[in-house]
Write a protein that holds these residues in place. Sequence first.
Motif, mmCIF file in Angstrom:
data_model
loop_
_atom_site.group_PDB
_atom_site.id
_atom_site.type_symbol
_atom_site.label_atom_id
_atom_site.label_comp_id
_atom_site.label_asym_id
_atom_site.label_seq_id
_atom_site.Cartn_x
_atom_site.Cartn_y
_atom_site.Cartn_z
ATOM 1 N N HIS A 304 1.129 5.061 4.955
ATOM 2 C CA HIS A 304 1.343 4.732 3.540
ATOM 3 C C HIS A 304 1.436 6.002 2.690
ATOM 4 O O HIS A 304 2.225 6.050 1.731
ATOM 5 C CB HIS A 304 0.200 3.848 3.038
ATOM 6 C CG HIS A 304 0.312 2.418 3.498
ATOM 7 N ND1 HIS A 304 -0.284 1.949 4.649
ATOM 8 C CD2 HIS A 304 0.969 1.363 2.965
ATOM 9 C CE1 HIS A 304 -0.017 0.657 4.812
ATOM 10 N NE2 HIS A 304 0.754 0.275 3.807
ATOM 11 N N GLN A 305 0.686 7.029 3.060
ATOM 12 C CA GLN A 305 0.741 8.283 2.308
ATOM 13 C C GLN A 305 2.085 8.973 2.466
ATOM 14 O O GLN A 305 2.577 9.604 1.531
ATOM 15 C CB GLN A 305 -0.376 9.227 2.785
ATOM 16 C CG GLN A 305 -1.765 8.801 2.404
ATOM 17 C CD GLN A 305 -2.822 9.728 2.988
ATOM 18 O OE1 GLN A 305 -2.541 10.500 3.912
ATOM 19 N NE2 GLN A 305 -4.029 9.662 2.474
ATOM 20 N N SER A 306 2.663 8.857 3.667
ATOM 21 C CA SER A 306 3.907 9.586 3.966
ATOM 22 C C SER A 306 5.146 8.723 3.843
ATOM 23 O O SER A 306 6.228 9.137 4.258
ATOM 24 C CB SER A 306 3.821 10.184 5.378
ATOM 25 O OG SER A 306 3.587 9.161 6.348
#
Length: 307
Positions: A304-306
Amino acid sequence: MIWVYLIIAGLIASPLIVEATRKPMNDAARANAPGEFATLSQGVTHYQWSGPAEGPIALCIHGLTTPSFVWGGITKGLVLMGYRVLTYDLYGRGFSDRPRGKQDRAFFLQQLGDLLEDQRVEDNITVIGYSMGGAIASIFAASQPHRISRLILLAPAGMSNIRKGLIGFAARTPILGTWLMLEFYPTLLRKGLKAEKDQPSSVAGINAMQDAELNWRGFVPSVHASLRGMLAEDLQPDHQILRNENVPVLAIWGREDDVIPLSSAETLAGWNPDVQNQVIDGAGHGLTYSHTVDVLEHINVFAHQSA
């Protein structure tokens, strides 16, 4: 005196004879294997797809000794995240062929490139590598960064060469090293498996399946070829490319890993300061199947961060 020479000759020949009498990997051995097979430029490769046909692709690359069944628990979690997961057996392991010769970066990149072309996999790939598979995943991502959406490394090899003990000597020695591997490696591997037999696992019967790999002809020589090849490669330039190309990288380590030391995390961070290093307390080298939930949680957050 001749009896002494005969005894010595018998001792020398013994591991070679044992290897020659091990079961060959052939069509009969593959009759009840899960997944499918592709005939590629270097031989037959066993692979398996899991998950939704339209999901983003997660490519999973296993390590030195444990074939693609190591991904059983991880695959289930990735499928629940919506991924279409591709697992495969490296040559010399599982249900894939046992070609002779070097098992260096060119060897493994050829197999992977052939397989992705055969399966018409293009880009936007999440690559996940475990142990030696982490080294293979890294060189693949560095060779074609435009195809990679993110790289996830689990207890990855490649930050230091194997130099100590019998295995280190065998890795540096061609002919004698092969003999030593055939003679002593099965005992060493089984000793390690025995020490892990009571640990929890998301892959049912993994200990017995790992042990059974030793029954197949070509397995031990393949391990030796990889020790002398892929595991002797210098990966610093590859990780520097990954940083320069802005490929998001997550590395997950086991705090109790006695195969890949935790100091490797510091080395990796020195090569690529942008790497996200995560450490799982209580986990050893088998974190992929012993601490599957923890690994999947880190993967989910990173994805989700990337995104």
